[in-house]
Design an enzyme around this catalytic site. Structure first.
Site, PDB file in Angstrom:
ATOM      1  N   GLY A  12     -16.600  33.994 -13.590  1.00  0.00           N
ATOM      2  CA  GLY A  12     -16.380  35.432 -13.782  1.00  0.00           C
ATOM      3  C   GLY A  12     -17.623  36.143 -14.294  1.00  0.00           C
ATOM      4  N   ARG A  37     -16.193  34.539 -26.915  1.00  0.00           N
ATOM      5  CA  ARG A  37     -16.932  34.573 -25.665  1.00  0.00           C
ATOM      6  C   ARG A  37     -17.385  35.995 -25.317  1.00  0.00           C
ATOM      7  NH1 ARG A  37     -15.542  30.462 -20.729  1.00  0.00           N
ATOM      8  NH2 ARG A  37     -17.349  29.242 -21.291  1.00  0.00           N
ATOM      9  N   LEU A 216     -12.012  24.194  -0.731  1.00  0.00           N
ATOM     10  CA  LEU A 216     -11.820  22.766  -1.018  1.00  0.00           C
ATOM     11  C   LEU A 216     -12.605  21.927  -0.014  1.00  0.00           C
ATOM     12  CD1 LEU A 216      -7.986  22.457  -1.785  1.00  0.00           C
ATOM     13  CD2 LEU A 216      -9.862  22.960  -3.335  1.00  0.00           C
ATOM     14  N   ALA A 217     -12.567  22.349   1.247  1.00  0.00           N
ATOM     15  CA  ALA A 217     -13.245  21.587   2.308  1.00  0.00           C
ATOM     16  C   ALA A 217     -14.751  21.560   2.067  1.00  0.00           C
ATOM     17  CB  ALA A 217     -12.923  22.198   3.667  1.00  0.00           C
ATOM     18  N   CYS A 271     -16.262  21.434 -10.384  1.00  0.00           N
ATOM     19  CA  CYS A 271     -15.627  21.667  -9.074  1.00  0.00           C
ATOM     20  C   CYS A 271     -15.384  20.428  -8.223  1.00  0.00           C
ATOM     21  CB  CYS A 271     -16.465  22.645  -8.272  1.00  0.00           C
ATOM     22  SG  CYS A 271     -16.191  24.336  -8.780  1.00  0.00           S
ATOM     23  N   LYS A 274     -12.510  18.019  -9.154  1.00  0.00           N
ATOM     24  CA  LYS A 274     -11.269  18.792  -9.174  1.00  0.00           C
ATOM     25  C   LYS A 274     -10.828  19.180  -7.756  1.00  0.00           C
ATOM     26  CE  LYS A 274     -11.190  23.253 -10.228  1.00  0.00           C
ATOM     27  NZ  LYS A 274     -11.380  24.479 -11.010  1.00  0.00           N
ATOM     28  N   ARG A 341     -19.064  19.833 -18.138  1.00  0.00           N
ATOM     29  CA  ARG A 341     -17.777  19.411 -17.569  1.00  0.00           C
ATOM     30  C   ARG A 341     -17.987  18.318 -16.519  1.00  0.00           C
ATOM     31  NH1 ARG A 341     -15.112  25.169 -16.208  1.00  0.00           N
ATOM     32  NH2 ARG A 341     -17.311  25.685 -15.950  1.00  0.00           N
TER      33      ARG A 341
HETATM   34  C1  UDX Z   1     -20.604  23.067  -6.675  1.00  0.00           C
HETATM   35  C2  UDX Z   1     -20.884  23.633  -5.279  1.00  0.00           C
HETATM   36  O1  UDX Z   1     -22.230  23.325  -4.892  1.00  0.00           O
HETATM   37  C3  UDX Z   1     -20.656  25.132  -5.260  1.00  0.00           C
HETATM   38  O2  UDX Z   1     -20.821  25.645  -3.946  1.00  0.00           O
HETATM   39  C4  UDX Z   1     -19.242  25.405  -5.759  1.00  0.00           C
HETATM   40  O3  UDX Z   1     -18.988  26.780  -5.786  1.00  0.00           O
HETATM   41  C5  UDX Z   1     -19.039  24.822  -7.135  1.00  0.00           C
HETATM   42  O4  UDX Z   1     -19.310  23.421  -7.107  1.00  0.00           O
HETATM   43  P1  UDX Z   1     -21.942  22.920  -8.974  1.00  0.00           P
HETATM   44  O5  UDX Z   1     -20.880  21.951  -9.381  1.00  0.00           O
HETATM   45  O6  UDX Z   1     -22.265  24.036  -9.896  1.00  0.00           O
HETATM   46  O7  UDX Z   1     -21.585  23.593  -7.570  1.00  0.00           O
HETATM   47  O8  UDX Z   1     -23.315  22.126  -8.743  1.00  0.00           O
HETATM   48  P2  UDX Z   1     -23.939  21.275  -7.537  1.00  0.00           P
HETATM   49  O9  UDX Z   1     -25.327  21.713  -7.366  1.00  0.00           O
HETATM   50  O10 UDX Z   1     -23.086  21.287  -6.325  1.00  0.00           O
HETATM   51  O11 UDX Z   1     -24.003  19.803  -8.139  1.00  0.00           O
HETATM   52  C6  UDX Z   1     -22.828  19.058  -8.421  1.00  0.00           C
HETATM   53  C7  UDX Z   1     -23.182  17.664  -8.893  1.00  0.00           C
HETATM   54  O12 UDX Z   1     -23.716  16.893  -7.829  1.00  0.00           O
HETATM   55  C8  UDX Z   1     -24.234  17.631 -10.002  1.00  0.00           C
HETATM   56  O13 UDX Z   1     -23.868  16.679 -10.965  1.00  0.00           O
HETATM   57  C9  UDX Z   1     -25.499  17.221  -9.273  1.00  0.00           C
HETATM   58  O14 UDX Z   1     -26.415  16.593 -10.112  1.00  0.00           O
HETATM   59  C10 UDX Z   1     -24.928  16.283  -8.223  1.00  0.00           C
HETATM   60  N1  UDX Z   1     -25.797  16.150  -7.044  1.00  0.00           N
HETATM   61  C11 UDX Z   1     -26.084  17.231  -6.265  1.00  0.00           C
HETATM   62  C12 UDX Z   1     -26.285  14.895  -6.689  1.00  0.00           C
HETATM   63  O15 UDX Z   1     -26.026  13.900  -7.371  1.00  0.00           O
HETATM   64  N2  UDX Z   1     -27.059  14.775  -5.561  1.00  0.00           N
HETATM   65  C13 UDX Z   1     -27.363  15.843  -4.755  1.00  0.00           C
HETATM   66  O16 UDX Z   1     -28.060  15.650  -3.756  1.00  0.00           O
HETATM   67  C14 UDX Z   1     -26.854  17.113  -5.132  1.00  0.00           C
HETATM   68  P1  ADP Z   2     -14.923  28.808 -14.760  1.00  0.00           P
HETATM   69  O1  ADP Z   2     -16.003  27.786 -14.582  1.00  0.00           O
HETATM   70  O2  ADP Z   2     -13.820  28.656 -13.738  1.00  0.00           O
HETATM   71  O3  ADP Z   2     -15.428  30.192 -14.864  1.00  0.00           O
HETATM   72  P2  ADP Z   2     -14.533  28.797 -17.662  1.00  0.00           P
HETATM   73  O4  ADP Z   2     -13.719  27.889 -18.505  1.00  0.00           O
HETATM   74  O5  ADP Z   2     -16.005  28.853 -17.829  1.00  0.00           O
HETATM   75  O6  ADP Z   2     -14.163  28.425 -16.135  1.00  0.00           O
HETATM   76  O7  ADP Z   2     -14.010  30.295 -17.817  1.00  0.00           O
HETATM   77  C1  ADP Z   2     -12.674  30.675 -17.701  1.00  0.00           C
HETATM   78  C2  ADP Z   2     -12.412  31.781 -18.721  1.00  0.00           C
HETATM   79  O8  ADP Z   2     -11.096  32.318 -18.492  1.00  0.00           O
HETATM   80  C3  ADP Z   2     -12.407  31.302 -20.181  1.00  0.00           C
HETATM   81  O9  ADP Z   2     -13.377  32.038 -20.913  1.00  0.00           O
HETATM   82  C4  ADP Z   2     -10.971  31.588 -20.679  1.00  0.00           C
HETATM   83  O10 ADP Z   2     -10.931  32.056 -22.013  1.00  0.00           O
HETATM   84  C5  ADP Z   2     -10.535  32.689 -19.727  1.00  0.00           C
HETATM   85  N1  ADP Z   2      -9.070  32.812 -19.604  1.00  0.00           N
HETATM   86  C6  ADP Z   2      -8.165  31.834 -19.413  1.00  0.00           C
HETATM   87  N2  ADP Z   2      -6.917  32.345 -19.314  1.00  0.00           N
HETATM   88  C7  ADP Z   2      -7.037  33.684 -19.459  1.00  0.00           C
HETATM   89  C8  ADP Z   2      -6.108  34.776 -19.435  1.00  0.00           C
HETATM   90  N3  ADP Z   2      -4.804  34.579 -19.240  1.00  0.00           N
HETATM   91  N4  ADP Z   2      -6.586  36.030 -19.623  1.00  0.00           N
HETATM   92  C9  ADP Z   2      -7.916  36.231 -19.793  1.00  0.00           C
HETATM   93  N5  ADP Z   2      -8.835  35.261 -19.811  1.00  0.00           N
HETATM   94  C10 ADP Z   2      -8.419  33.992 -19.633  1.00  0.00           C
END
Ligand code: UDX
Ligand code: ADP
Length: 453
Positions: A12, A37, A216-217, A271, A274, A341
């Site tokens: 966000g 936050r 997801l894909a 991501c 999950k 995470r």
């Molecule tokens: C991912 C997707 O890339 C993004 O499009 C989506 O919206 C959210 O999830 P993110 O998790 O922020 O993004 O980071 P990303 O750069 O994808 O890396 C994910 C993990 O894979 C990291 O731990 C990274 O170190 C690892 N990674 C990445 C590798 O081990 N090897 C690679 O070649 C690339």
């Molecule tokens: P993401 O990576 O998906 O952005 P985060 O945990 O960094 O996840 O952020 C999610 C945010 O949403 C947190 O700051 C949390 O406090 C907020 N949040 C969760 N539930 C609600 C809600 N019902 N109303 C407003 N904010 C919320």
């Protein structure tokens, strides 16, 4: 026009900041239930570290960008509401460990149903299971003011560490909406927002379900690429091939492409795991056991890679880690983020702590309390957090690189080597360093999928 987000986290926050930057005539409000936050977003020290983010916030905060905990007011006054709350994997009940926990989405949507007095466009930004829009629709139907709600799916593809760049120059923007006339009108409204800075041909529109599944894909494909190269890294270590060379030759095929072929100690982040688990859950729910098993293997390979690395460290350190000091370089799940995470560092550190190793952990951005929280309930006296990598390596038996921070490349390894226990080891979980150079200094150095000297 006014846009607000519910949720001021890693998704966000940066998303709204860039929309505000690119659309000066649109009022943008970022809201969250978490007062701390929001206070941080209004302060000098933002709660999310992203290269370039500080500068934009300084430029637009107080102009067309505000941060607030008054969610009800934001809902009432906005035309478009982005749902950007967290959707972690469920830890309880049916689907535990696989399905997404929709508690936060539900409570945000209930709030909208309760307080909205006019028509709204609701945008799914958080990663959600396919068909969540349907659930959102049913909750919104309880609104007593006869408002019309259009639900759009607009998945986020930005990656942490490069969020600003990804948001400013996205490969594509995906918007899913209903095929009804009002649905298509809502889609167009959101297209017009992005068209402020994204070329029209990069804005893809499709139906809600396709859009939800596309997210997801995409992540499943990316995670699969990493698990595939990691699977090959194991074979490399048993054959003398070099995994980076394999990645270079395989990635040169334009049908495969060079990105996401970097072998590592495993992928982390909020991501990948999950979303793949979500896909698996969907498949199982539909009775598609073989399909579920196919994607499960992507996760299993990642778990294997993390544990295998920790096991290798123990074997090389003569089978025993008890009371040995090990320096951990990097704790974030990738460089340029303070997010931990699902970081592979948690698993590796846990495995080392199980063996009663003493860990000295250094990460340039992750705060001490986060590391300590992530490694609970291991005894606090086994874990030291240091201010420099040099301090972490002092008297240590080994250095373990778990995040590819640039600053680890240029350290004075000669100096580090002299202050370590001998023989001194480097275990590079990110293939960041030149192993041959380290060996010249005197280190026993190992990488992932690298020929053993
Ligand atoms: C991912 C997707 O890339 C993004 O499009 C989506 O919206 C959210 O999830 P993110 O998790 O922020 O993004 O980071 P990303 O750069 O994808 O890396 C994910 C993990 O894979 C990291 O731990 C990274 O170190 C690892 N990674 C990445 C590798 O081990 N090897 C690679 O070649 C690339
Ligand atoms: P993401 O990576 O998906 O952005 P985060 O945990 O960094 O996840 O952020 C999610 C945010 O949403 C947190 O700051 C949390 O406090 C907020 N949040 C969760 N539930 C609600 C809600 N019902 N109303 C407003 N904010 C919320």
């Amino acid at each position: 026009m006014k846009i607000c987000s519910i949720g001021a986290g890693y998704v966000g926050g940066p998303t709204m900041v860039v929309i505000a930057e690119q659309c000066p005539e649109i009022e943008v409000e970022v809201t969250d239930v978490n007062e701390e936050r929001i206070a941080a977003w209004n302060s000098e020290k933002l709660p999310v570290f992203e290269p370039g983010l500080d500068e934009i916030v300084k430029k637009v905060r107080g102009k067309n960008l505000t941060f607030s905990t008054d969610i009800d007011e934001a809902i009432r006054t906005s035309d478009i509401i982005f749902l950007a709350v967290n959707t972690p994997t469920k830890t309880y009940g049916d689907g535990a460990g696989k399905a997404s926990d929709l508690t936060y989405i539900e409570s945000a949507v209930r709030r909208i149903a309760e307080v909205a007095t006019g028509d709204k466009i609701i945008v799914e930004k958080s990663t959600l299971p396919v068909r969540t829009a349907e659930k959102i629709r049913r909750i919104l139907a309880t609104n007593r003011h006869g408002c019309n709600f259009e639900i759009l799916s607009n998945p986020e593809f930005m990656a942490e560490g490069t969020a600003v760049e990804d948001l400013r120059h996205p490969d594509r923007i995906l918007i899913g909406g209903d095929e009804t006339e009002s649905g298509q009108k809502a889609v167009q409204t959101l297209v017009d927002v992005y068209a402020h800075w994204v070329p029209r041909e990069k804005i893809l529109t499709q139906n809600v379900w396709s859009s939800e599944l596309s997210k997801l894909a995409s992540n499943a494909f990316l995670a699969q690429k990493i698990s595939s190269i990691n699977a090959l890294s194991v074979l490399c270590e048993h054959s003398g091939a070099d995994v980076d060379e394999i990645a270079r030759s395989v990635g040169a095929d334009s049908r495969i492409g060079p990105k996401f072929l970097k072998s590592s100690v495993g992928f982390g982040g909020s991501c990948f795991k999950k979303d793949v688990l979500n896909l698996i859950y969907l498949c199982e729910y539909a009775g598609l056991t073989e399909v579920a098993r196919y994607w499960q293997q992507v996760i299993d390979m990642n778990e294997y890679q993390k544990h295998r690395f920790a096991r290798f460290i123990r074997e090389k350190l003569f089978g025993s880690l008890r009371n040995k000091k090990i320096a951990i370089f990097g704790f974030a799940f990738k460089k340029d983020t303070n997010d931990t995470r699902e970081t592979p560092a948690i698993t590796v550190c846990q495995d080392l702590l199980e063996e009663q190793a003493k860990l000295a952990i250094y990460d340039p951005k992750v705060p001490e309390e986060t590391v300590r929280r992530d490694l609970r309930p291991y005894p606090a006296d086994l874990i030291t957090i240091t201010q420099t990598p040099y301090e972490a390596a002092e008297e240590a038996h080994a250095i373990v690189i778990l995040t590819e921070w640039d600053e680890f490349i240029a350290l004075d390894y000669e100096k580090i080597f002299k202050n370590m226990q001998q023989p001194a080891f480097v275990f590079d979980g990110r293939n960041l360093l030149d192993l041959n150079r380290l060996r010249t200094i005197g280190f026993e150095a190992y990488g992932i999928g690298k020929p053993r000297a």
